[in-house]
Design a protein around this motif. Structure first.
Motif, PDB file in Angstrom:
ATOM      1  N   UNK A 150      46.109  34.863  33.892  1.00 22.74           N
ATOM      2  CA  UNK A 150      44.977  35.052  32.859  1.00 22.74           C
ATOM      3  C   UNK A 150      44.593  36.312  33.130  1.00 22.74           C
ATOM      4  N   UNK A 151      44.302  36.800  34.294  1.00 19.12           N
ATOM      5  CA  UNK A 151      43.621  37.971  34.573  1.00 19.12           C
ATOM      6  C   UNK A 151      44.472  39.082  34.240  1.00 19.12           C
ATOM      7  N   UNK A 168      36.033  38.656  42.268  1.00 17.80           N
ATOM      8  CA  UNK A 168      35.687  37.352  42.819  1.00 17.80           C
ATOM      9  C   UNK A 168      36.871  36.706  43.246  1.00 17.80           C
ATOM     10  N   UNK A 169      38.073  36.797  42.416  1.00 15.25           N
ATOM     11  CA  UNK A 169      39.092  36.475  42.824  1.00 15.25           C
ATOM     12  C   UNK A 169      39.634  37.012  44.372  1.00 15.25           C
ATOM     13  N   UNK A 170      39.468  38.394  44.232  1.00 13.76           N
ATOM     14  CA  UNK A 170      39.884  38.934  45.840  1.00 13.76           C
ATOM     15  C   UNK A 170      39.003  38.356  46.685  1.00 13.76           C
ATOM     16  N   UNK A 183      46.044  46.696  41.934  1.00 17.74           N
ATOM     17  CA  UNK A 183      46.585  48.149  41.322  1.00 17.74           C
ATOM     18  C   UNK A 183      46.473  48.018  39.807  1.00 17.74           C
ATOM     19  N   UNK A 184      46.404  46.905  39.389  1.00 15.22           N
ATOM     20  CA  UNK A 184      46.350  46.808  37.716  1.00 15.22           C
ATOM     21  C   UNK A 184      45.088  47.276  37.272  1.00 15.22           C
ATOM     22  N   UNK A 185      43.943  47.032  37.976  1.00 17.81           N
ATOM     23  CA  UNK A 185      42.543  47.543  37.703  1.00 17.81           C
ATOM     24  C   UNK A 185      42.163  48.838  37.883  1.00 17.81           C
ATOM     25  N   UNK A 230      36.606  42.418  35.211  1.00 19.00           N
ATOM     26  CA  UNK A 230      36.455  43.105  36.165  1.00 19.00           C
ATOM     27  C   UNK A 230      35.824  42.274  37.244  1.00 19.00           C
ATOM     28  N   UNK A 231      34.615  41.630  37.003  1.00 20.75           N
ATOM     29  CA  UNK A 231      33.962  40.845  37.959  1.00 20.75           C
ATOM     30  C   UNK A 231      34.948  39.812  38.418  1.00 20.75           C
TER      31      UNK A 231
END
Length: 117
Positions: free
Chosen positions: A10-11, A107-109, A76-78, A102-103
């Motif tokens: 999804x992200x 948060x996932x990380x 890396x994608x961000x 982005x948040x």
């Protein structure tokens, strides 16, 4: 409840892509990634990891760029899609990533086990 793989998919769908400066690898330093994301990447030897760390690059950076581009981690994608992680060459997508996405990536990380790529 979504599992981590669903969250990653999804992200990824919501992070815009853009053209990089040919030959630039400024975002290809050592990064951490989730266990789910690294499971899609080729296994590298300890010697390959040591060499990459010595050069302060990513172990998946080859002579022609990222060797795992399609499966690269969220972090890396961000890179380059947000003012918080701007490209030093001013490359960017037409539309920057939504701050909420982005948040959610951060948060996932923060909430998953991270390992060094």
């Amino acid at each position: 409840m979504n599992n981590n793989r669903d969250i990653i998919v999804r992200l990824r769908e919501h992070i815009p892509s853009f053209e990089c400066t040919p030959g630039c690898h400024d975002c290809c330093g050592p990064v951490t990634t989730s266990s789910e994301e690294i499971s899609n990447l080729p296994v590298k030897t300890d010697a390959e990891h040591d060499a990459a760390l010595e050069d302060f690059t990513c172990v998946h950076l080859g002579p022609n760029g990222c060797e795992v581009y399609d499966d690269r981690p969220l972090i890396c994608r961000l890179f380059g899609t947000t003012p918080n992680m701007a490209c030093p060459n001013s490359c960017r997508p037409k539309t920057m990533v939504d701050p909420d996405i982005e948040d959610q990536v951060h948060n996932y990380i923060a909430n998953t086990r991270q390992v060094l790529v």
